[in-house]
Design a protein around this motif. Structure first.
Motif, PDB file in Angstrom:
ATOM      1  N   SER A  48     129.359  55.998  23.134  1.00 33.47           N
ATOM      2  CA  SER A  48     128.235  56.926  23.321  1.00 33.47           C
ATOM      3  C   SER A  48     126.921  56.172  23.507  1.00 33.47           C
ATOM      4  N   LEU A  49     126.769  55.083  22.781  1.00 31.20           N
ATOM      5  CA  LEU A  49     125.541  54.298  22.879  1.00 31.20           C
ATOM      6  C   LEU A  49     125.453  53.593  24.224  1.00 31.20           C
ATOM      7  N   VAL A  50     126.573  53.098  24.705  1.00 34.02           N
ATOM      8  CA  VAL A  50     126.588  52.470  26.037  1.00 34.02           C
ATOM      9  C   VAL A  50     126.212  53.501  27.103  1.00 34.02           C
ATOM     10  N   ILE A  51     126.783  54.699  27.005  1.00 33.69           N
ATOM     11  CA  ILE A  51     126.465  55.760  27.961  1.00 33.69           C
ATOM     12  C   ILE A  51     124.980  56.105  27.896  1.00 33.69           C
ATOM     13  N   PHE A  52     124.430  56.128  26.698  1.00 35.90           N
ATOM     14  CA  PHE A  52     122.997  56.413  26.513  1.00 35.90           C
ATOM     15  C   PHE A  52     122.148  55.362  27.218  1.00 35.90           C
ATOM     16  N   VAL A  53     122.524  54.091  27.088  1.00 33.75           N
ATOM     17  CA  VAL A  53     121.794  53.008  27.748  1.00 33.75           C
ATOM     18  C   VAL A  53     121.911  53.122  29.268  1.00 33.75           C
ATOM     19  N   VAL A  54     123.099  53.476  29.748  1.00 30.61           N
ATOM     20  CA  VAL A  54     123.300  53.658  31.191  1.00 30.61           C
ATOM     21  C   VAL A  54     122.385  54.766  31.720  1.00 30.61           C
ATOM     22  N   LEU A  55     122.334  55.890  31.014  1.00 31.27           N
ATOM     23  CA  LEU A  55     121.498  57.010  31.438  1.00 31.27           C
ATOM     24  C   LEU A  55     120.015  56.640  31.412  1.00 31.27           C
ATOM     25  N   LEU A  56     119.594  55.926  30.383  1.00 30.65           N
ATOM     26  CA  LEU A  56     118.201  55.496  30.303  1.00 30.65           C
ATOM     27  C   LEU A  56     117.874  54.489  31.410  1.00 30.65           C
ATOM     28  N   PRO A 104     128.201  37.882  16.995  1.00 28.52           N
ATOM     29  CA  PRO A 104     129.132  38.778  16.293  1.00 28.52           C
ATOM     30  C   PRO A 104     129.172  40.136  16.987  1.00 28.52           C
ATOM     31  N   LEU A 105     130.348  40.638  17.266  1.00 32.43           N
ATOM     32  CA  LEU A 105     130.479  41.872  18.041  1.00 32.43           C
ATOM     33  C   LEU A 105     129.832  43.066  17.349  1.00 32.43           C
ATOM     34  N   HIS A 106     129.798  43.051  16.015  1.00 38.57           N
ATOM     35  CA  HIS A 106     129.225  44.195  15.312  1.00 38.57           C
ATOM     36  C   HIS A 106     127.693  44.218  15.416  1.00 38.57           C
ATOM     37  N   TRP A 107     127.087  43.178  15.981  1.00 40.15           N
ATOM     38  CA  TRP A 107     125.650  43.167  16.213  1.00 40.15           C
ATOM     39  C   TRP A 107     125.265  43.920  17.485  1.00 40.15           C
ATOM     40  N   ILE A 108     126.233  44.117  18.375  1.00 40.97           N
ATOM     41  CA  ILE A 108     125.911  44.637  19.710  1.00 40.97           C
ATOM     42  C   ILE A 108     125.315  46.035  19.645  1.00 40.97           C
ATOM     43  N   ASN A 109     125.829  46.896  18.777  1.00 41.18           N
ATOM     44  CA  ASN A 109     125.284  48.257  18.684  1.00 41.18           C
ATOM     45  C   ASN A 109     123.802  48.243  18.310  1.00 41.18           C
ATOM     46  N   ALA A 110     123.432  47.372  17.363  1.00 39.21           N
ATOM     47  CA  ALA A 110     122.018  47.267  16.971  1.00 39.21           C
ATOM     48  C   ALA A 110     121.176  46.800  18.166  1.00 39.21           C
ATOM     49  N   MET A 111     121.716  45.870  18.930  1.00 41.50           N
ATOM     50  CA  MET A 111     120.994  45.376  20.103  1.00 41.50           C
ATOM     51  C   MET A 111     120.843  46.475  21.164  1.00 41.50           C
ATOM     52  N   LEU A 112     121.873  47.305  21.289  1.00 37.95           N
ATOM     53  CA  LEU A 112     121.806  48.408  22.245  1.00 37.95           C
ATOM     54  C   LEU A 112     120.741  49.430  21.835  1.00 37.95           C
ATOM     55  N   TRP A 113     120.577  49.630  20.527  1.00 39.86           N
ATOM     56  CA  TRP A 113     119.522  50.538  20.064  1.00 39.86           C
ATOM     57  C   TRP A 113     118.139  49.979  20.407  1.00 39.86           C
ATOM     58  N   ILE A 114     117.968  48.687  20.219  1.00 39.59           N
ATOM     59  CA  ILE A 114     116.686  48.051  20.559  1.00 39.59           C
ATOM     60  C   ILE A 114     116.420  48.170  22.057  1.00 39.59           C
ATOM     61  N   ILE A 115     117.456  47.926  22.861  1.00 34.55           N
ATOM     62  CA  ILE A 115     117.327  48.046  24.319  1.00 34.55           C
ATOM     63  C   ILE A 115     116.989  49.480  24.704  1.00 34.55           C
ATOM     64  N   SER A 116     117.596  50.446  24.019  1.00 35.15           N
ATOM     65  CA  SER A 116     117.314  51.862  24.305  1.00 35.15           C
ATOM     66  C   SER A 116     115.842  52.191  24.061  1.00 35.15           C
ATOM     67  N   ILE A 117     115.309  51.691  22.949  1.00 37.92           N
ATOM     68  CA  ILE A 117     113.897  51.934  22.630  1.00 37.92           C
ATOM     69  C   ILE A 117     112.998  51.314  23.701  1.00 37.92           C
ATOM     70  N   LEU A 118     113.342  50.104  24.133  1.00 34.51           N
ATOM     71  CA  LEU A 118     112.559  49.432  25.177  1.00 34.51           C
ATOM     72  C   LEU A 118     112.678  50.156  26.514  1.00 34.51           C
ATOM     73  N   LEU A 119     113.842  50.747  26.777  1.00 34.81           N
ATOM     74  CA  LEU A 119     114.024  51.529  28.011  1.00 34.81           C
ATOM     75  C   LEU A 119     113.154  52.788  27.987  1.00 34.81           C
ATOM     76  N   ILE A 120     113.121  53.454  26.842  1.00 35.10           N
ATOM     77  CA  ILE A 120     112.274  54.651  26.711  1.00 35.10           C
ATOM     78  C   ILE A 120     110.807  54.273  26.919  1.00 35.10           C
ATOM     79  N   TYR A 121     110.404  53.150  26.340  1.00 38.55           N
ATOM     80  CA  TYR A 121     109.028  52.694  26.529  1.00 38.55           C
ATOM     81  C   TYR A 121     108.769  52.357  28.004  1.00 38.55           C
ATOM     82  N   THR A 122     109.765  51.784  28.661  1.00 41.34           N
ATOM     83  CA  THR A 122     109.631  51.446  30.083  1.00 41.34           C
ATOM     84  C   THR A 122     109.413  52.695  30.923  1.00 41.34           C
ATOM     85  N   VAL A 123     110.146  53.757  30.622  1.00 39.46           N
ATOM     86  CA  VAL A 123     109.965  55.025  31.339  1.00 39.46           C
ATOM     87  C   VAL A 123     108.532  55.516  31.174  1.00 39.46           C
TER      88      VAL A 123
END
Length: 202
Positions: A116-124, A170-189
């Protein structure tokens, strides 16, 4: 706002001889654009198919660099070698969105990553480019502002993929990184809308 896109002029100057060689070989800007999109699809399918072998993710940063080079070259062919066209404008935007989407969806093949988080990043990511294009409709220039534009995303996901391939991330870090990227994408918009409105007001 700082963005890797600001390095594009220097990058283009390094690639200009290659653009000239392609022009001499009768290769068009649209052919380069379509080749970059096809390459992204092939890399996405290959990495997605073999995602259980983390080393395969090394293909993503390698391809991201090649794709950025091809994107710069197709722009130079269009502007500097009189190959601009309405079809080219459509292909450039459509192929970028397709390439971004397929390359990002690869991360859904990692068990520790939220689909779901990956899809959210794709949409953003799609929304950032859509907003950038919408600026033209109000009389502004096409917006490429950061901090998470196309070039920035290519760099960040290339780094993440390198970390996956080398087992340094570590693979379990990726979700946290995706959240940070999502916030930066929203700011970019928001930033692109703001810059577009300022551009019209001048």
């Amino acid at each position: 706002m700082l963005s890797i896109y600001q390095l594009k002029p220097k990058f283009q100057s390094l690639l200009r001889p290659y653009a000239k060689s392609l022009f001499d070989a009768k290769i068009t800007a649209n052919q380069v654009t379509l080749s970059a999109c096809l390459g992204s699809i092939i890399v996405a399918l290959l990495v997605g198919w073999l995602a259980q072998y983390q080393m395969i993710f090394i293909l993503i940063p390698l391809w991201m660099f090649i794709r950025m080079a091809l994107n710069a070259i197709d722009g130079m062919l269009a502007r500097e070698f009189n190959q601009k066209s309405n079809l080219g404008a459509y292909l450039n935007e459509i192929c970028d969105v397709i390439s971004d989407s397929v390359l990002l969806f690869i991360f859904t093949q990692i068990n520790d990553v939220s689909v779901s988080l990956v899809i959210f990043v794709v949409l953003l990511s799609f929304l950032t480019e859509f907003v950038g294009v919408l600026a033209v409709m109000i009389g502004a220039s096409r917006r490429y502002d950061g901090p998470m534009g196309k070039s920035d995303r290519a760099f960040i996901f290339g780094v993440i993929s390198f970390g996956i391939a080398t087992h340094l991330l570590p693979l379990h870090w990726i979700n946290a990184m995706l959240w940070i990227i999502s916030i930066l994408l929203i700011y970019t918009v928001i930033n692109r809308i703001r810059k577009g409105l300022q551009n019209v007001a001048k």
